[in-house]
Design an enzyme around this catalytic site. Structure first.
Site, PDB file in Angstrom:
ATOM      1  N   ALA A 184       4.198  15.534  -9.784  1.00  0.00           N
ATOM      2  CA  ALA A 184       5.148  15.586  -8.669  1.00  0.00           C
ATOM      3  C   ALA A 184       6.546  16.022  -9.088  1.00  0.00           C
ATOM      4  O   ALA A 184       7.061  17.047  -8.629  1.00  0.00           O
ATOM      5  CB  ALA A 184       5.199  14.220  -7.974  1.00  0.00           C
ATOM      6  N   GLU A 216       1.834  20.173 -19.750  1.00  0.00           N
ATOM      7  CA  GLU A 216       1.029  19.130 -19.112  1.00  0.00           C
ATOM      8  C   GLU A 216      -0.096  18.749 -20.057  1.00  0.00           C
ATOM      9  O   GLU A 216      -0.908  19.584 -20.441  1.00  0.00           O
ATOM     10  CB  GLU A 216       0.461  19.626 -17.783  1.00  0.00           C
ATOM     11  CG  GLU A 216      -0.541  18.689 -17.126  1.00  0.00           C
ATOM     12  CD  GLU A 216      -0.034  17.263 -16.971  1.00  0.00           C
ATOM     13  OE1 GLU A 216      -0.748  16.341 -17.393  1.00  0.00           O
ATOM     14  OE2 GLU A 216       1.078  17.091 -16.431  1.00  0.00           O
ATOM     15  N   SER A 249       0.061  18.760 -10.068  1.00  0.00           N
ATOM     16  CA  SER A 249       0.529  18.798  -8.676  1.00  0.00           C
ATOM     17  C   SER A 249      -0.440  18.185  -7.679  1.00  0.00           C
ATOM     18  O   SER A 249      -0.712  18.736  -6.625  1.00  0.00           O
ATOM     19  CB  SER A 249       0.824  20.255  -8.283  1.00  0.00           C
ATOM     20  OG  SER A 249       1.521  20.317  -7.064  1.00  0.00           O
ATOM     21  N   CYS A 271      -1.496   9.481  -3.866  1.00  0.00           N
ATOM     22  CA  CYS A 271      -1.630   8.533  -2.756  1.00  0.00           C
ATOM     23  C   CYS A 271      -2.913   8.757  -1.951  1.00  0.00           C
ATOM     24  O   CYS A 271      -3.332   7.884  -1.189  1.00  0.00           O
ATOM     25  CB  CYS A 271      -0.421   8.624  -1.839  1.00  0.00           C
ATOM     26  SG  CYS A 271       1.126   8.142  -2.640  1.00  0.00           S
ATOM     27  N   ASP A 323       7.920   8.663 -12.336  1.00  0.00           N
ATOM     28  CA  ASP A 323       7.451   7.350 -12.780  1.00  0.00           C
ATOM     29  C   ASP A 323       7.880   6.982 -14.194  1.00  0.00           C
ATOM     30  O   ASP A 323       7.640   5.855 -14.637  1.00  0.00           O
ATOM     31  CB  ASP A 323       5.927   7.284 -12.686  1.00  0.00           C
ATOM     32  CG  ASP A 323       5.433   7.337 -11.247  1.00  0.00           C
ATOM     33  OD1 ASP A 323       6.278   7.391 -10.330  1.00  0.00           O
ATOM     34  OD2 ASP A 323       4.203   7.328 -11.040  1.00  0.00           O
ATOM     35  N   ASN A 372       9.155  13.216  -5.817  1.00  0.00           N
ATOM     36  CA  ASN A 372       9.426  14.541  -5.255  1.00  0.00           C
ATOM     37  C   ASN A 372      10.915  14.753  -4.994  1.00  0.00           C
ATOM     38  O   ASN A 372      11.442  15.849  -5.247  1.00  0.00           O
ATOM     39  CB  ASN A 372       8.620  14.735  -3.969  1.00  0.00           C
ATOM     40  CG  ASN A 372       7.175  15.098  -4.248  1.00  0.00           C
ATOM     41  OD1 ASN A 372       6.857  16.246  -4.520  1.00  0.00           O
ATOM     42  ND2 ASN A 372       6.299  14.101  -4.209  1.00  0.00           N
ATOM     43  N   TYR A 393      10.583   5.251  25.775  1.00  0.00           N
ATOM     44  CA  TYR A 393       9.713   4.259  26.420  1.00  0.00           C
ATOM     45  C   TYR A 393       8.691   4.930  27.325  1.00  0.00           C
ATOM     46  O   TYR A 393       9.006   5.830  28.110  1.00  0.00           O
ATOM     47  CB  TYR A 393      10.557   3.285  27.250  1.00  0.00           C
ATOM     48  CG  TYR A 393       9.768   2.565  28.327  1.00  0.00           C
ATOM     49  CD1 TYR A 393       8.760   1.661  27.999  1.00  0.00           C
ATOM     50  CD2 TYR A 393      10.021   2.803  29.689  1.00  0.00           C
ATOM     51  CE1 TYR A 393       8.028   1.007  28.980  1.00  0.00           C
ATOM     52  CE2 TYR A 393       9.294   2.162  30.685  1.00  0.00           C
ATOM     53  CZ  TYR A 393       8.304   1.267  30.321  1.00  0.00           C
ATOM     54  OH  TYR A 393       7.583   0.627  31.287  1.00  0.00           O
ATOM     55  N   ARG A 422      19.120  -8.069  19.333  1.00  0.00           N
ATOM     56  CA  ARG A 422      19.754  -9.072  20.200  1.00  0.00           C
ATOM     57  C   ARG A 422      19.660 -10.462  19.583  1.00  0.00           C
ATOM     58  O   ARG A 422      20.646 -11.222  19.583  1.00  0.00           O
ATOM     59  CB  ARG A 422      19.082  -9.054  21.573  1.00  0.00           C
ATOM     60  CG  ARG A 422      19.720 -10.041  22.551  1.00  0.00           C
ATOM     61  CD  ARG A 422      19.318  -9.760  23.980  1.00  0.00           C
ATOM     62  NE  ARG A 422      17.906  -9.983  24.220  1.00  0.00           N
ATOM     63  CZ  ARG A 422      17.046  -9.054  24.627  1.00  0.00           C
ATOM     64  NH1 ARG A 422      17.457  -7.804  24.804  1.00  0.00           N
ATOM     65  NH2 ARG A 422      15.780  -9.343  24.839  1.00  0.00           N
TER      66      ARG A 422
END
Length: 455
Positions: free
Chosen positions: A10, A32, A38, A42, A281, A303, A424, A440
């Site tokens: 990533a 690599e 790439s 997830c 990471d 990313n 809504y 509220r």
């Protein structure tokens, strides 16, 4: 400019394309150590399940495309040493078992992290981590060929809980064993308990406060039993999901500032050594809510940092406040999400916080098919500033966190939420959005506190 990038997933690939876009004449070498680049980690649970049929769908750019785009991509090449003074990287060609030396003007370290492993399972067949595409393929192949009937997932974090769904849908009788008092410990206790209660209510076997102390293999070396401090589980498949360790051993003692193996950077990936950048990471990332660098190994963060590193190398640094720990989880019909600070994190930071939690419905009360929806807001009890939020419910619930992500990022208050003009329609929401109600309640709590203080 000669740029070397260590790592091709990533952060590494995103940085490479960001640099190429902004510095088109630069020479970019990507190292690599594996054969896969790439990929979207997830998506592994859905790939193992079979919902995603081909591994190619998990890959954003394959090697042929990267080479075609003009990058010097070297697969199965592992960086084993760096001389920061001479600006040289020593690389091991794993195919030829030969070393070579590469010089650089700018260096990007995007080596990722490795899955933590327990010693009890060493050498046993049927025991896997799930951190790389290779891991996912090994698990998928093992399930298809060995057809295990019983499994144990060690670790009740996001990945472990997601895998509970994966294995259950594959008709594998699965136990989750978590050492800590609760699953999903980044959430506040009442939220992780909401999910735990629902999952246990549906018959799923999740065990907390339980430590793995041993294991036994069959005569042929296959996984047989998992032993904890409380009981013994039969299992032909074990998946370890107990955390990550940054891949930075080869950098130890080189003068690079690190914390618990993770590289310390600024908001644009610059490290303590000039012309050296890091992200993903293997590195810390700045959390603007806590005001601290933290370890958050998430694909979104990896990313972002890749793009920001590329821009920084090109001399372009957009206003980047930092991240705030936003995350989502889906398991079976349940969804959870969070952003910013929880109560437990605010307490650790010594902030003057308070919170409200409301239970509403995800549709208008009179509309059929509505289900319960929970939202919690953590806020500064003096100013009303929203510090963080958590949501829990069924389909569509997790996306409701996005309004709280924006509110936290923009520094809004609970008073802003009271009358915020949410969309809504009865099949999707109530006339008073759940966040209106939470805002509220929080405002009333602040007002009541102030009244009490003046008496």
């Amino acid at each position: 400019m000669n740029i070397v990038i260590i790592g091709g997933v990533a952060t590494g690939l995103t940085a490479a394309y960001s640099i190429r876009k902004n510095l088109p004449s630069s020479k970019i070498t990507i190292l690599e150590r594996g054969e896969d680049i790439s990929y979207g980690a997830c998506g592994f649970p859905y790939y193992i399940e079979g919902l995603i049929e081909k591994e190619e769908k998990l890959i954003a750019k394959n090697a042929a495309e990267v080479l075609h785009d003009g990058f010097d991509l070297k697969l199965r090449h592992e960086a084993i040493d760096v001389d920061f003074e001479r600006k040289e990287v020593t690389v091991r060609n794993l195919s030829l078992q030969e070393n070579l030396t590469l010089s650089y003007d700018k260096l990007v370290i995007a080596t990722g992290a490795s899955a933590k492993r327990l010693p009890f399972f060493r050498g046993m067949k049927g025991v896997f981590p799930l951190n790389t595409l290779e891991d996912a393929n090994h698990i998928k192949k093992y399930i298809e060929e060995a057809k295990p009937e019983k499994a144990v997932i060690i670790g009740g974090g996001n990945k472990g809980i997601e895998l509970l769904e994966t294995l259950t849908l594959l008709a594998v009788d699965t136990q989750v064993v978590e050492f800590l008092p609760r699953i999903l410990n980044r959430y506040d206790e009442e939220f992780s308990d909401l999910l735990l209660k629902e999952l246990r209510g549906e018959g799923h076997k999740i065990h907390t406060r339980e430590e793995v102390t041993g294991a036994e293999a069959s005569e042929k070396g296959f996984m047989k039993t998992v032993v904890t401090d409380q009981r013994t589980y039969e299992a032909e498949l074990v998946i370890e999901s107990i955390g990550l360790t940054p891949n930075t051993d080869f950098l130890q003692g080189k003068g690079l500032q690190m914390e618990k193996g993770a590289i310390v950077t600024d908001r644009y990936g610059r490290t303590s050594i000039g012309d050296v950048y890091a992200g993903g990471d293997c590195a810390l990332i700045y959390d603007h809510m806590s005001g601290q660098n933290t370890y958050l190994p998430l694909g979104t963060n990896a990313n972002k940092m890749g793009r920001l590193i590329g821009l920084s190398i090109a001399g372009k640094e957009p206003d980047f406040k930092g991240v705030q720990g936003s995350a989502m989880l889906k398991v079976f019909e349940f969804e959870m999400a969070m952003t910013g600070l929880t109560d437990q994190r605010a307490a650790e930071l010594g902030l003057p916080f308070d919170s409200v939690m409301v239970r509403t419905r995800n549709k208008s009360g009179y509309y059929p098919g509505g289900t319960e929806f929970f939202v919690k807001i953590t806020f500064d009890r003096n100013t009303g500033k929203i510090l963080g939020g958590q949501v829990f419910g069924r389909e569509g619930s997790a996306l409701r966190i996005q309004a709280l992500v924006a509110s936290v990022y923009a520094g809004l208050t609970v008073h802003d939420l009271e009358y915020m003009d949410f969309g809504y329609i009865p099949p999707l929401n109530s006339v008073w959005d759940s966040l209106n109600i939470a805002g509220r309640k929080a405002s009333e709590k602040i007002e009541n506190s102030r009244r009490g203080a003046t008496r």
